[in-house]
Scaffold this active site. Structure first.
Site, PDB file in Angstrom:
ATOM      1  N   ASP A 141      29.793  43.317  49.666  1.00 23.54           N
ATOM      2  CA  ASP A 141      30.860  43.877  48.832  1.00 23.54           C
ATOM      3  C   ASP A 141      30.697  45.390  48.719  1.00 23.54           C
ATOM      4  O   ASP A 141      31.646  46.153  48.892  1.00 23.54           O
ATOM      5  CB  ASP A 141      30.810  43.268  47.427  1.00 23.54           C
TER       6      ASP A 141
ATOM      7  N   TRP B  43      31.514  36.059  55.341  1.00 28.37           N
ATOM      8  CA  TRP B  43      32.355  36.711  54.317  1.00 28.37           C
ATOM      9  C   TRP B  43      32.905  35.689  53.331  1.00 28.37           C
ATOM     10  O   TRP B  43      33.047  35.963  52.145  1.00 28.37           O
ATOM     11  CB  TRP B  43      33.495  37.457  55.021  1.00 28.37           C
TER      12      TRP B  43
ATOM     13  N   ASP C 125      32.632  33.006  50.964  1.00 25.37           N
ATOM     14  CA  ASP C 125      31.597  32.360  50.149  1.00 25.37           C
ATOM     15  C   ASP C 125      31.729  30.849  50.119  1.00 25.37           C
ATOM     16  O   ASP C 125      30.785  30.148  49.765  1.00 25.37           O
ATOM     17  CB  ASP C 125      31.718  32.840  48.689  1.00 25.37           C
TER      18      ASP C 125
ATOM     19  N   LYS D 154      42.567  30.787  45.598  1.00 25.13           N
ATOM     20  CA  LYS D 154      41.380  31.435  46.151  1.00 25.13           C
ATOM     21  C   LYS D 154      41.206  31.100  47.642  1.00 25.13           C
ATOM     22  O   LYS D 154      42.135  31.167  48.412  1.00 25.13           O
ATOM     23  CB  LYS D 154      40.144  31.086  45.316  1.00 25.13           C
TER      24      LYS D 154
ATOM     25  N   GLN E  17      42.203  39.716  43.257  1.00 25.57           N
ATOM     26  CA  GLN E  17      41.423  39.116  44.348  1.00 25.57           C
ATOM     27  C   GLN E  17      42.311  38.234  45.227  1.00 25.57           C
ATOM     28  O   GLN E  17      42.154  38.192  46.430  1.00 25.57           O
ATOM     29  CB  GLN E  17      40.277  38.276  43.773  1.00 25.57           C
TER      30      GLN E  17
ATOM     31  N   THR F 252      37.903  44.076  43.354  1.00 25.61           N
ATOM     32  CA  THR F 252      38.099  43.273  44.560  1.00 25.61           C
ATOM     33  C   THR F 252      38.017  44.193  45.776  1.00 25.61           C
ATOM     34  O   THR F 252      38.475  45.340  45.719  1.00 25.61           O
ATOM     35  CB  THR F 252      39.470  42.554  44.551  1.00 25.61           C
ATOM     36  N   GLY F 253      37.447  43.659  46.836  1.00 20.94           N
ATOM     37  CA  GLY F 253      37.333  44.431  48.069  1.00 20.94           C
ATOM     38  C   GLY F 253      38.684  44.809  48.654  1.00 20.94           C
ATOM     39  O   GLY F 253      38.771  45.610  49.585  1.00 20.94           O
TER      40      GLY F 253
HETATM   41  O1  IFM Z   1      33.482  37.916  50.562  1.00 18.40           O
HETATM   42  C1  IFM Z   1      33.518  37.322  49.310  1.00 18.40           C
HETATM   43  C2  IFM Z   1      32.976  38.321  48.335  1.00 18.40           C
HETATM   44  O2  IFM Z   1      31.647  38.659  48.652  1.00 18.40           O
HETATM   45  C3  IFM Z   1      33.054  37.841  46.909  1.00 18.40           C
HETATM   46  N1  IFM Z   1      34.389  37.411  46.589  1.00 18.40           N
HETATM   47  C4  IFM Z   1      34.959  36.433  47.485  1.00 18.40           C
HETATM   48  C5  IFM Z   1      34.919  36.914  48.933  1.00 18.40           C
HETATM   49  C6  IFM Z   1      35.461  35.828  49.853  1.00 18.40           C
HETATM   50  O3  IFM Z   1      34.777  34.628  49.690  1.00 18.40           O
END
Ligand code: IFM
Length: 640
Positions: free
Chosen positions: A200, A330, A332, A475, A529, A548-549
């Site tokens: 992340d 990536w 989870d 999700k 997310q 969130t990424g």
């Molecule tokens: O990649 C992950 C991240 O490390 C944490 N949030 C969910 C993402 C996807 O599972």
């Protein structure tokens, strides 16, 4: 942290015109070891400047009062806050003061909320006392200047207001917030973590490189110092991280303390695009020679760190010779097994090899170049033979050999990430890229972005398909995972598909959904997310905001993809991919200490391509700006 724990470590007190909340107040006599700032007690304050406090309240229940709520708190209704403090209750901060005004008179007081210890908090408050209004105005001005000094490094003016406001301000702001916190402090996500997630945090750095490369460099150093000497990343980097002295997932102590049982297949591979983007943006090739410790022992140059990251994958290959699944990739919620193999990781690995090859070539490291080219050819052949399924890339193999994400599977037979990453990594042939991206567009795309996979898991989940615990459309179980939208935008742009790239941006961009706010529900200026997919009865509702990424992947997708600003080791390639209807747009960009004033014109209504590129009046042979040709100020005209 969990509620019953946080209740019983917290208390409030009143001192010096402020409510103080102490966490772990009882540890004030204990030796300090764990906490970063060297204190066991955490203190926050809520104080008043410009008047004396008449009454206060530090206990939420007393403030609200029985049968009252936030609409009519008892403390406000009665005008007396009761001078209560909390001890094993929910803390709050409420302050009142009595102000007598002559007719026409006005007076300003200031309420300050902060996280500072006693002496500093008192000094801060005192600084506002004499003229709170003037001091607040000065602070707001300083804050604005601070933000604009960062955001001004890239400003765009396109025909699309939502795109402009996201790139110039809100997505950038979201990137900085995520950069600072990673996922470490999200109430919705995890409460307070005991450290930073490796992948992340390394991903989040990418979103600010074009705005604050120096900040990015600092964090890259930190994350490289959390790489184990075997090349793998520590899944969780503790807040107390002590480079050179950390235990690792190979030690029971690390596993017990962090709860992370093993290495993950992808962690260190995120370093490649991040380090590359930093070096390409700044031209700071010397960084590759900087010596940085490994997490547990030993040290090496940045170049050596990257070589070891490649070696880590080579030392952990699965039965087909692709990087092994280890604990997870990536995703989870996808456990392929320690000896499973993930196509996504294999593509990341291929991309990592290419980036290291570019560095090696630039340094004249011909031996390394040759070895990397051989490994790339070998990896490409295996991915092509094993993972291409006619019109899509599969998601991978479980450790007992089951193919996941194949066209014939009853559920989850098309996954988004392997398609976009086949393009980003440069592995897909042109035909494969067209087919795979068309599959995504036809099967996964919705009015709110593309779902992570389809159909959702329900009756046919394999043992490691943990996403089946989520309701369909949620999700990782066929939700519209926002982070993946950024990679999708980038992949389409790399294919030159401006319409689709911009379409994906618009479907999921917060600022483009103000006419659907009652469906989206989240703030209109930050990413969530995920957005619930069509399989949910709340299709379009977004969840888990701020950390969130997505902030960084969408930023990269828009800046490198749609705007086409693609720095490399020796300059900047301009390769926009935009809607045909955009007749022109401009970009003001700082690049390696120089100012770029870029104008893109699109007289023929194209999605991408280059008819001509002019730099300060000189026509260049293609769409590339060599760094050595740049002056302090540069007028650049690209005609699509
Ligand atoms: O990649 C992950 C991240 O490390 C944490 N949030 C969910 C993402 C996807 O599972």
């Amino acid at each position: 942290v969990n509620l019953q724990y946080s209740l019983f470590i917290s208390r409030t007190l009143f001192a010096g015109n402020r409510i103080v909340q102490q966490l772990h107040g009882n540890l004030d006599t204990q030796p300090t070891d764990e906490l970063v700032d060297g204190k066991n007690v955490t203190e926050r304050f809520f104080g008043l400047a410009g008047a004396e406090v008449a009454s206060y309240c530090g206990d939420k229940e007393s403030f609200l009062g029985r049968y009252h709520d936030y609409g009519d708190p008892q403390g406000v209704v009665s005008g007396d806050l009761g001078n209560a403090t909390s001890y094993n209750e929910n803390s709050c901060g409420a302050l009142s003061c009595v102000v007598k005004l002559a007719p026409g008179e006005s007076r300003t007081v200031a309420f300050l909320l902060g996280a500072k210890y006693d002496r500093e908090a008192a000094a801060l408050l005192a600084g506002y006392h004499a003229d709170p209004a003037a001091r607040c105005a000065a602070e707001v001005q300083a804050l604005k200047e601070d933000w604009y000094s960062r955001l001004n490094h890239l400003q765009v003016h396109t025909p699309d207001d939502a795109f402009n406001t996201m790139i110039n301000t809100w997505n950038a702001y979201n990137c900085f917030i995520t950069f600072v916190w990673s996922r470490a402090a999200s109430f919705i996500y995890c409460g307070l973590r005991n450290g930073y997630g490796y992948r992340d945090t390394v991903q989040d750095i990418q979103g600010i490189i074009h705005l604050e490369p120096a900040m990015a460099k600092e964090k890259i150093r930190f994350m490289l110092s959390a790489q184990v000497d075997n090349g793998g990343g520590l899944p969780l980097v503790k807040f107390t991280h002590n480079p050179g002295h950390e235990d690792t997932p190979d030690d029971a102590s690390y596993v017990a303390e962090t709860g992370h049982p093993a290495y993950r297949a992808d962690d260190a591979l995120w370093l490649f695009p991040t380090v590359y983007k930093y070096v390409a943006e700044t031209g700071d090739k010397a960084f590759l020679d900087e010596v940085i410790p490994f997490a547990n022992k030993d040290e090496g140059t940045v170049y050596e760190h990257l070589k070891r990251a490649v070696q880590f994958s080579l030392d952990h290959l699965g039965p087909h010779g692709l990087p092994a699944g280890l604990y997870a990739d990536w995703n989870d919620c996808l456990r392929l097994g320690a000896n499973g193999e993930s196509t996504f990781v294999a593509l990341q690995f291929y991309y990592a090899l290419e980036i290291l090859r570019r560095f090696a070539a630039d340094r004249g490291d011909t031996d390394a170049c040759r070895r990397l080219e051989e490994t790339m050819a070998d990896t490409a052949r295996k991915i092509q033979d094993l993972c291409w399924d006619g019109d899509r890339f599969i998601r991978g193999f479980t450790e007992d050999g089951q193919r996941i994400g194949a066209a014939a599977d009853p559920e989850a037979n098309l996954w988004l990430n392997p398609q976009s990453w086949s393009v980003i990594s440069g592995l897909a042939t042109k035909d494969q890229a067209e087919d795979a991206m068309a599959q995504v567009y036809e099967r996964l795309n919705t009015a709110y972005g593309a779902v992570l996979m389809d159909p959702p898991y329900h009756a046919h989940a394999f043992e490691g398909a943990l996403a089946v615990i989520y309701n369909p459309g949620t999700k990782e179980n066929a939700g519209i995972f926002s982070q993946s939208q950024g990679w999708l935008i980038l992949a389409e742009a790399l294919c030159g598909h401006g319409e689709r790239a911009f379409g994906y941006f618009t479907e999921n961009a917060p600022a483009a959904q103000n006419d659907r706010a009652e469906i989206r529900r989240l703030e209109p200026y930050c990413y969530g997310q995920f957005t619930e997919g069509p399989a949910s009865k709340h299709f379009g509702r977004s969840q888990v905001h701020w950390l969130t990424g997505t902030a960084s992947t969408v930023m990269v997708g828009c800046v490198e993809g749609i705007l086409g600003l693609r720095p490399d080791l020796n300059g900047l390639r301009l390769a926009p991919a935009v809607p045909k209807s955009w007749q022109s747009f401009t970009v003001e960009k700082d690049f390696r200490g120089k100012k770029l004033h870029i104008r893109v014109e699109n007289p023929q209504g194209r999605e991408s391509g280059c008819t001509s590129l002019t730099l300060n009046g000189e026509v260049l042979p293609d769409n590339y700006l060599p760094a050595e040709k740049l002056q302090a100020e540069n007028d650049i005209l690209l005609v699509l």
